[in-house]
Each structure stands twice: as C-alpha cells, then as structure tokens.
Design an enzyme around this catalytic site. Sequence first.
Site, PDB file in Angstrom:
ATOM      1  N   GLY A   1      -7.277 -35.358 -24.606  1.00  0.00           N
ATOM      2  CA  GLY A   1      -8.110 -34.788 -25.656  1.00  0.00           C
ATOM      3  C   GLY A   1      -8.593 -33.408 -25.271  1.00  0.00           C
TER       4      GLY A   1
ATOM      5  N   GLN B   1     -13.704 -25.944 -25.576  1.00  0.00           N
ATOM      6  CA  GLN B   1     -13.231 -25.874 -24.185  1.00  0.00           C
ATOM      7  C   GLN B   1     -12.300 -24.693 -23.945  1.00  0.00           C
ATOM      8  OE1 GLN B   1     -12.092 -30.249 -24.426  1.00  0.00           O
ATOM      9  NE2 GLN B   1     -12.499 -30.039 -22.251  1.00  0.00           N
TER      10      GLN B   1
ATOM     11  N   CYS C   1     -12.882 -35.242 -17.957  1.00  0.00           N
ATOM     12  CA  CYS C   1     -12.896 -34.104 -18.876  1.00  0.00           C
ATOM     13  C   CYS C   1     -12.181 -32.936 -18.210  1.00  0.00           C
ATOM     14  CB  CYS C   1     -14.341 -33.729 -19.207  1.00  0.00           C
ATOM     15  SG  CYS C   1     -14.477 -32.350 -20.352  1.00  0.00           S
ATOM     16  N   LEU C   2     -11.330 -32.266 -18.974  1.00  0.00           N
ATOM     17  CA  LEU C   2     -10.632 -31.091 -18.422  1.00  0.00           C
ATOM     18  C   LEU C   2     -11.614 -29.989 -18.045  1.00  0.00           C
ATOM     19  CD1 LEU C   2      -7.563 -31.068 -20.817  1.00  0.00           C
ATOM     20  CD2 LEU C   2      -7.541 -31.468 -18.342  1.00  0.00           C
TER      21      LEU C   2
ATOM     22  N   GLU D   1     -14.818 -35.809 -27.730  1.00  0.00           N
ATOM     23  CA  GLU D   1     -14.393 -34.488 -28.222  1.00  0.00           C
ATOM     24  C   GLU D   1     -15.370 -33.933 -29.256  1.00  0.00           C
ATOM     25  OE1 GLU D   1     -12.326 -33.109 -26.432  1.00  0.00           O
ATOM     26  OE2 GLU D   1     -11.493 -34.887 -25.464  1.00  0.00           O
TER      27      GLU D   1
ATOM     28  N   HIS E   1     -18.184 -32.291 -27.579  1.00  0.00           N
ATOM     29  CA  HIS E   1     -17.889 -30.902 -27.173  1.00  0.00           C
ATOM     30  C   HIS E   1     -18.237 -29.919 -28.286  1.00  0.00           C
ATOM     31  CE1 HIS E   1     -16.001 -31.079 -23.236  1.00  0.00           C
ATOM     32  NE2 HIS E   1     -15.131 -31.998 -23.615  1.00  0.00           N
TER      33      HIS E   1
END
Length: 168
Positions: free
Chosen positions: A46, A51, A92-93, A135, A138
């Site tokens: 995701g 981001q 989380c990236l 997401e 975010h």
Amino acid sequence: MAILDILEFPDPRLRNKADPVTQVDERIQTLVADMLETMYNAPGIGLAATQVNTHKQVVVIDISEDKDQPLVLINPQIDILPDEEKEYEEGCLSVPGFYETVTRPTHIHVNALNKQGERFELEAEGLLAVCIQHEIDHLNGRLFIDYLSPIKRQRIRKKLEKQHKQQA
Ligand code: QAP
Ligand code: CO
C-alpha cells in the site's frame, strides 16, 4: 512511469492533510501509475500520495500474492462497522524496518473513485481493511506508529534520525 522518492518518518511533510481530487485527469492517472510502480518496486502492499509528497487524496493498494490486483482509491470515504476490532502487525514504507501491532476495526465500508473517476463501493475485512485504514490515515497526516506508546515512537524516531544522518 517513474519510481518516486518516499518520505520517511519523522519528515514533517508526512503530517500534511491531503486535499480531495477535483478532477481525475491525466495528471492524476500519471500519479497513480507512478505510485503503483513505486509500491511494486519497494516492494509494498500500500502507498498513499502523502508518502510521495503529493498532498492529494490518492491511495494505491495491492495485497494479492501475484501483485496483479491493483486497487486505486481516490477521495476515499470510510465507514467503520464497529462490531469488532482486531490486532495486526503493521509496517510502512515511510517507517522502514519497523513492524508493530496495531488494533483497528475489522470491518469497513469504503466509497471512492477509481482511476477512471467513477464512484464505487467496497466492503473489506482482514488485511485489506487494515491496509485501507492505514493508507487513509496517511491522507490525514497520521502514521501507524501514532497508535504506539510515546516511548516506542520516540525510540523509532531516534533510530531513523540516526540512519538518515549516516545516509546524508
Ligand atoms: C501498509 O505497508 C500495511 O518496513 C503498507 O523495510 C502494512 O507496504 C498495512 C515495507 C502491513 C497493513 C499491514 C515496510 C517494505 C512495506 C518496511 C507496506 C520495509 C520494506 C510496507
Ligand atoms: Co504507510
């Protein structure tokens, strides 16, 4: 298509609130294609536009094994079905290398636009429901580590700040 840079905690731009998309035009479609490429390349399941430092309400998700079932959510509206909550190990990236347990509602209902700008609805549970909530957080400037204790969050912040200094 392009692979975009991913912001990492504690970058303050991760706290920005995303604006609704007013028109699903070619620019949004390019953003969606680049976000999917960036997510698959990471690899991740995701990614929110926040981001990649674009503060618009766009999310891409693919939880399929073969990475061939992209889900695009533009201007997503979420309803929680508050019958049940479940723990899930999240990552989380934007918080690379850290995985922690978060408790969230199990069942959700989502209303969003697809990449053609058409409205659709979706009921989700399990990993998909977790991922959609993560997401959409975010887009509201919220990270999964915000659900942890301040001490845990501070420890993650220090470790990532140290890594960022070493990379600089
Ligand atoms: C959100 O996260 C999510 O730390 C998507 O070193 C994750 O794709 C929702 C990733 C889990 C529900 C459950 C994280 C890749 C990818 C890392 C991701 C890393 C490399 C995270
Ligand atoms: Co994330």
